[in-house]
Design an enzyme around this catalytic site. Structure first.
Site, PDB file in Angstrom:
ATOM      1  N   HIS A 120       0.935  -1.421   0.051  1.00 58.44           N
ATOM      2  CA  HIS A 120       0.155   0.111  -0.006  1.00 58.44           C
ATOM      3  C   HIS A 120       0.781   1.126  -0.015  1.00 58.44           C
ATOM      4  CE1 HIS A 120      -3.670  -2.139   0.512  1.00 58.44           C
ATOM      5  NE2 HIS A 120      -3.070  -3.054   1.528  1.00 58.44           N
ATOM      6  N   CYS A 121       2.186   1.066  -0.412  1.00 53.01           N
ATOM      7  CA  CYS A 121       2.877   2.224  -0.472  1.00 53.01           C
ATOM      8  C   CYS A 121       2.437   3.276  -1.410  1.00 53.01           C
ATOM      9  CB  CYS A 121       4.342   1.816  -0.622  1.00 53.01           C
ATOM     10  SG  CYS A 121       5.708   3.203  -0.770  1.00 53.01           S
ATOM     11  N   PRO A 122       2.466   4.575  -1.387  1.00 44.48           N
ATOM     12  CA  PRO A 122       2.000   5.439  -2.394  1.00 44.48           C
ATOM     13  C   PRO A 122       2.761   5.653  -3.573  1.00 44.48           C
ATOM     14  CG  PRO A 122       2.620   6.597  -0.508  1.00 44.48           C
ATOM     15  CD  PRO A 122       2.623   5.111  -0.051  1.00 44.48           C
ATOM     16  N   TRP A 123       4.134   4.982  -3.403  1.00 42.22           N
ATOM     17  CA  TRP A 123       5.208   5.497  -4.537  1.00 42.22           C
ATOM     18  C   TRP A 123       4.888   4.352  -5.698  1.00 42.22           C
ATOM     19  CZ3 TRP A 123       6.279  10.094  -4.867  1.00 42.22           C
ATOM     20  CH2 TRP A 123       6.422  10.796  -3.767  1.00 42.22           C
ATOM     21  N   TYR A 124       4.360   3.359  -5.425  1.00 41.79           N
ATOM     22  CA  TYR A 124       4.066   2.391  -6.539  1.00 41.79           C
ATOM     23  C   TYR A 124       2.501   1.831  -6.275  1.00 41.79           C
ATOM     24  CZ  TYR A 124       5.199  -1.294  -3.464  1.00 41.79           C
ATOM     25  OH  TYR A 124       5.415  -2.147  -2.181  1.00 41.79           O
TER      26      TYR A 124
END
Length: 163
Positions: free
Chosen positions: A155-159
């Site tokens: 759930h990391c916003p950078w991917y």
């Protein structure tokens, strides 16, 4: 026919917004490629041999980065294997026990042949009550997905990976 209405519009907007950080990273990578390859190496460096060495090293690192980022974006998080699921009889046996120590003895017996090395601070076997499975190493229950997964970076916003 695809469903229409406020829910599908909201879902579509969320999908677009999920890609904004990825596009930001892509723009930074494209700018750095332009700055290094065109501005520094091709226009600024006079010696051809030096240019070739700089460009080869840069492109090897650049290709490794792009490949790793691509894999990160498009590889789905894994769920624990079936061998970590409790059998029906083990679930019943675990539910009948009301003491934590007795439950831990049951869990230890079930986990003795499984590759589980991470324990709680007290040394207990990690167990997910919601999914009814023994937690292998790096496994956490994700409240967004409502299931156990093997890594929490999905759930990391950078991917982008949809939950």
């Amino acid at each position: 026919m695809a469903p229409s209405g406020p829910r599908s519009i909201k879902r579509g907007c969320q999908r677009v917004l999920y890609w904004i950080p990825v596009l930001f990273i892509a723009l930074i990578v494209a700018w750095s490629y332009y700055a290094y390859v065109l501005q520094l190496c091709i226009e600024s460096i006079e010696d051809t041999g030096e240019k070739v060495v700089y460009l080869l090293v840069y492109h090897v690192i650049f290709i490794m980065f792009v490949w790793a980022y691509w894999q990160t974006i498009f590889t789905k998080p894994m769920n624990p294997l079936k061998e970590f699921q409790l059998s029906h009889s083990d679930k019943e046996l675990l539910e009948r026990e009301d003491r934590g120590q007795s439950q831990q003895e049951i869990l230890r017996r079930i986990a003795k042949d499984l590759p589980i090395y991470t324990r709680t601070n007290s040394g207990a076997i990690r167990f997910c009550d919601r999914c009814q499975l023994l937690k292998p190493d790096r496994c956490h229950h994700c409240s967004v997905c409502d299931k156990c997964i093997l890594k929490m970076d999905h759930h990391c916003p950078w991917y982008v990976l949809s939950p």
